[in-house]
Write a protein that holds these residues in place. Structure first.
Motif, PDB file in Angstrom:
ATOM      1  N   PRO A  66       0.796  -1.227   0.000  1.00 16.43           N
ATOM      2  CA  PRO A  66       0.000   0.000   0.000  1.00 16.43           C
ATOM      3  C   PRO A  66       0.831   1.281   0.000  1.00 16.43           C
ATOM      4  N   GLU A  67       2.087   1.191   0.425  1.00 17.91           N
ATOM      5  CA  GLU A  67       2.958   2.364   0.434  1.00 17.91           C
ATOM      6  C   GLU A  67       4.404   1.923   0.230  1.00 17.91           C
ATOM      7  N   THR A  68       5.243   2.841  -0.189  1.00 15.30           N
ATOM      8  CA  THR A  68       6.668   2.544  -0.343  1.00 15.30           C
ATOM      9  C   THR A  68       7.307   2.542   1.040  1.00 15.30           C
ATOM     10  N   ALA A  69       7.908   1.411   1.401  1.00 13.90           N
ATOM     11  CA  ALA A  69       8.482   1.286   2.742  1.00 13.90           C
ATOM     12  C   ALA A  69       9.239  -0.031   2.861  1.00 13.90           C
ATOM     13  N   ASP A  70       9.911  -0.180   3.997  1.00 12.49           N
ATOM     14  CA  ASP A  70      10.495  -1.456   4.365  1.00 12.49           C
ATOM     15  C   ASP A  70       9.425  -2.252   5.100  1.00 12.49           C
ATOM     16  N   TYR A  71       9.103  -3.430   4.586  1.00 16.44           N
ATOM     17  CA  TYR A  71       8.080  -4.291   5.163  1.00 16.44           C
ATOM     18  C   TYR A  71       8.753  -5.433   5.901  1.00 16.44           C
ATOM     19  N   GLU A  72       8.347  -5.663   7.133  1.00 10.75           N
ATOM     20  CA  GLU A  72       8.809  -6.835   7.865  1.00 10.75           C
ATOM     21  C   GLU A  72       7.743  -7.913   7.698  1.00 10.75           C
ATOM     22  N   PHE A  73       8.114  -9.024   7.060  1.00 13.11           N
ATOM     23  CA  PHE A  73       7.211 -10.164   6.921  1.00 13.11           C
ATOM     24  C   PHE A  73       7.510 -11.143   8.035  1.00 13.11           C
ATOM     25  N   ILE A  74       6.458 -11.686   8.637  1.00 14.31           N
ATOM     26  CA  ILE A  74       6.585 -12.568   9.791  1.00 14.31           C
ATOM     27  C   ILE A  74       5.800 -13.848   9.514  1.00 14.31           C
ATOM     28  N   VAL A  75       6.462 -14.977   9.680  1.00 15.68           N
ATOM     29  CA  VAL A  75       5.801 -16.278   9.584  1.00 15.68           C
ATOM     30  C   VAL A  75       5.863 -16.900  10.970  1.00 15.68           C
ATOM     31  N   ARG A  76       4.705 -17.310  11.467  1.00 13.02           N
ATOM     32  CA  ARG A  76       4.643 -17.981  12.772  1.00 13.02           C
ATOM     33  C   ARG A  76       4.187 -19.419  12.542  1.00 13.02           C
ATOM     34  N   SER A  77       4.998 -20.361  13.007  1.00 12.71           N
ATOM     35  CA  SER A  77       4.647 -21.770  12.903  1.00 12.71           C
ATOM     36  C   SER A  77       5.643 -22.603  13.693  1.00 12.71           C
ATOM     37  N   GLY A  78       5.177 -23.701  14.237  1.00 11.82           N
ATOM     38  CA  GLY A  78       6.048 -24.643  14.911  1.00 11.82           C
ATOM     39  C   GLY A  78       6.490 -25.756  13.983  1.00 11.82           C
ATOM     40  N   HIS A  79       6.078 -25.681  12.719  1.00 11.37           N
ATOM     41  CA  HIS A  79       6.433 -26.699  11.734  1.00 11.37           C
ATOM     42  C   HIS A  79       7.215 -26.049  10.593  1.00 11.37           C
ATOM     43  N   ALA A  80       7.640 -26.859   9.639  1.00  9.34           N
ATOM     44  CA  ALA A  80       8.489 -26.397   8.541  1.00  9.34           C
ATOM     45  C   ALA A  80       7.769 -25.377   7.653  1.00  9.34           C
ATOM     46  N   THR A  81       8.442 -24.251   7.412  1.00  7.36           N
ATOM     47  CA  THR A  81       7.874 -23.210   6.543  1.00  7.36           C
ATOM     48  C   THR A  81       8.978 -22.550   5.723  1.00  7.36           C
ATOM     49  N   ARG A  82       8.556 -22.045   4.558  1.00  3.28           N
ATOM     50  CA  ARG A  82       9.411 -21.196   3.711  1.00  3.28           C
ATOM     51  C   ARG A  82       8.514 -20.133   3.096  1.00  3.28           C
ATOM     52  N   PHE A  83       9.092 -18.933   2.912  1.00  3.21           N
ATOM     53  CA  PHE A  83       8.307 -17.815   2.374  1.00  3.21           C
ATOM     54  C   PHE A  83       9.157 -17.025   1.387  1.00  3.21           C
ATOM     55  N   TRP A  84       8.586 -16.764   0.221  1.00  8.52           N
ATOM     56  CA  TRP A  84       9.243 -16.005  -0.843  1.00  8.52           C
ATOM     57  C   TRP A  84       8.464 -14.727  -1.114  1.00  8.52           C
ATOM     58  N   VAL A  85       9.196 -13.644  -1.428  1.00  7.29           N
ATOM     59  CA  VAL A  85       8.604 -12.382  -1.888  1.00  7.29           C
ATOM     60  C   VAL A  85       9.421 -11.896  -3.073  1.00  7.29           C
ATOM     61  N   ASN A  86       8.783 -11.710  -4.200  1.00 14.58           N
ATOM     62  CA  ASN A  86       9.343 -11.153  -5.426  1.00 14.58           C
ATOM     63  C   ASN A  86      10.390 -12.045  -6.101  1.00 14.58           C
ATOM     64  N   ASP A  87      11.202 -12.747  -5.369  1.00 13.42           N
ATOM     65  CA  ASP A  87      12.195 -13.660  -5.927  1.00 13.42           C
ATOM     66  C   ASP A  87      11.759 -15.079  -5.559  1.00 13.42           C
ATOM     67  N   LEU A  88      11.162 -15.792  -6.517  1.00 16.33           N
ATOM     68  CA  LEU A  88      10.622 -17.114  -6.227  1.00 16.33           C
ATOM     69  C   LEU A  88      11.668 -18.216  -6.302  1.00 16.33           C
ATOM     70  N   GLU A  89      12.928 -17.813  -6.449  1.00 17.72           N
ATOM     71  CA  GLU A  89      14.033 -18.776  -6.423  1.00 17.72           C
ATOM     72  C   GLU A  89      14.685 -18.831  -5.036  1.00 17.72           C
ATOM     73  N   MET A  90      14.756 -17.701  -4.371  1.00 11.51           N
ATOM     74  CA  MET A  90      15.439 -17.601  -3.074  1.00 11.51           C
ATOM     75  C   MET A  90      14.436 -17.193  -1.991  1.00 11.51           C
ATOM     76  N   PRO A  91      14.166 -18.065  -1.013  1.00 12.61           N
ATOM     77  CA  PRO A  91      13.203 -17.689   0.024  1.00 12.61           C
ATOM     78  C   PRO A  91      13.710 -16.526   0.882  1.00 12.61           C
ATOM     79  N   LEU A  92      12.805 -15.629   1.208  1.00 12.41           N
ATOM     80  CA  LEU A  92      13.118 -14.543   2.135  1.00 12.41           C
ATOM     81  C   LEU A  92      13.241 -15.122   3.548  1.00 12.41           C
ATOM     82  N   ILE A  93      12.359 -16.065   3.870  1.00 19.69           N
ATOM     83  CA  ILE A  93      12.370 -16.747   5.169  1.00 19.69           C
ATOM     84  C   ILE A  93      12.456 -18.241   4.899  1.00 19.69           C
ATOM     85  N   ASP A  94      13.455 -18.894   5.482  1.00 15.91           N
ATOM     86  CA  ASP A  94      13.614 -20.336   5.306  1.00 15.91           C
ATOM     87  C   ASP A  94      13.706 -21.004   6.671  1.00 15.91           C
TER      88      ASP A  94
END
Length: 169
Positions: free
Chosen positions: A65-93
């Motif tokens: 919604p605005e130009t800024a630094d966004y902190e993305f947060i994944v909460r889980s007790g199990h295996a997760t990976r999250f990608w933003v804009n680069d679908l080759e390299m996860p932002l959160i692994d």
């Protein structure tokens, strides 16, 4: 140059639910408004998916919604990976977990008004060694995808900022 991304009225993320933890056999897919699930010790779809082992992949785009630094947060007790804009390299692994961490976050700069492709993978299976002497108790399954904009509190990414189609990187 890439083709322009068409903003339509559809919102949410496409969730593909699998019958195993390795994203193998598809059980079903649907559009989920947000990613904020607490499956507990149950199946996300009794009768379709076993409660001991399954995985989910959510894909689509997020609108900044605005130009800024966004902190993305994944909460889980199990295996997760999250990608933003680069679908080759996860932002959160957090696919291989050790210790008791259940919250993972990273910051990325996004330009306001643009849509960015995202993907979140979640995998649930028995934890620990599979024998009667050493089996750890089953861990409840939950996963949430949040963001934190500057000078604001963390929140589940609202449906209005999620699109169930992938924007170009």
């Amino acid at each position: 140059f890439r083709p322009p991304f068409e903003f339509k009225e559809d919102r949410g993320l496409k969730g593909v639910y699998y019958k195993n933890r390795r994203f193998g056999e598809v059980a079903f897919d649907r559009i989920d408004n947000t990613v904020d699930w607490d499956f507990g010790k149950d199946s996300p779809a009794p009768g379709k998916i076993d409660k001991q082992e399954y995985s989910v992949r959510w894909e689509g785009s997020v609108i900044a919604p605005e130009t800024a630094d966004y902190e993305f947060i994944v909460r889980s007790g199990h295996a997760t990976r999250f990608w933003v804009n680069d679908l080759e390299m996860p932002l959160i692994d957090a696919y291989v977990q050790s210790g008791s961490d259940e919250e993972y976050s990273e910051v990325i700069h996004l330009t306001g008004g643009r849509a960015y492709p995202i993907r979140l993978e979640f995998s649930k299976s028995n934890q620990g060694v599979k024998d009667d002497k050493h089996q750890k108790p089953e861990k409840p399954a939950y996963v949430s995808l949040e963001w934190k904009l500057p000078q604001r509190v963390a929140q589940i990414i609202p449906r209005r900022f999620l699109i169930p189609r992938k924007a170009p990187e």
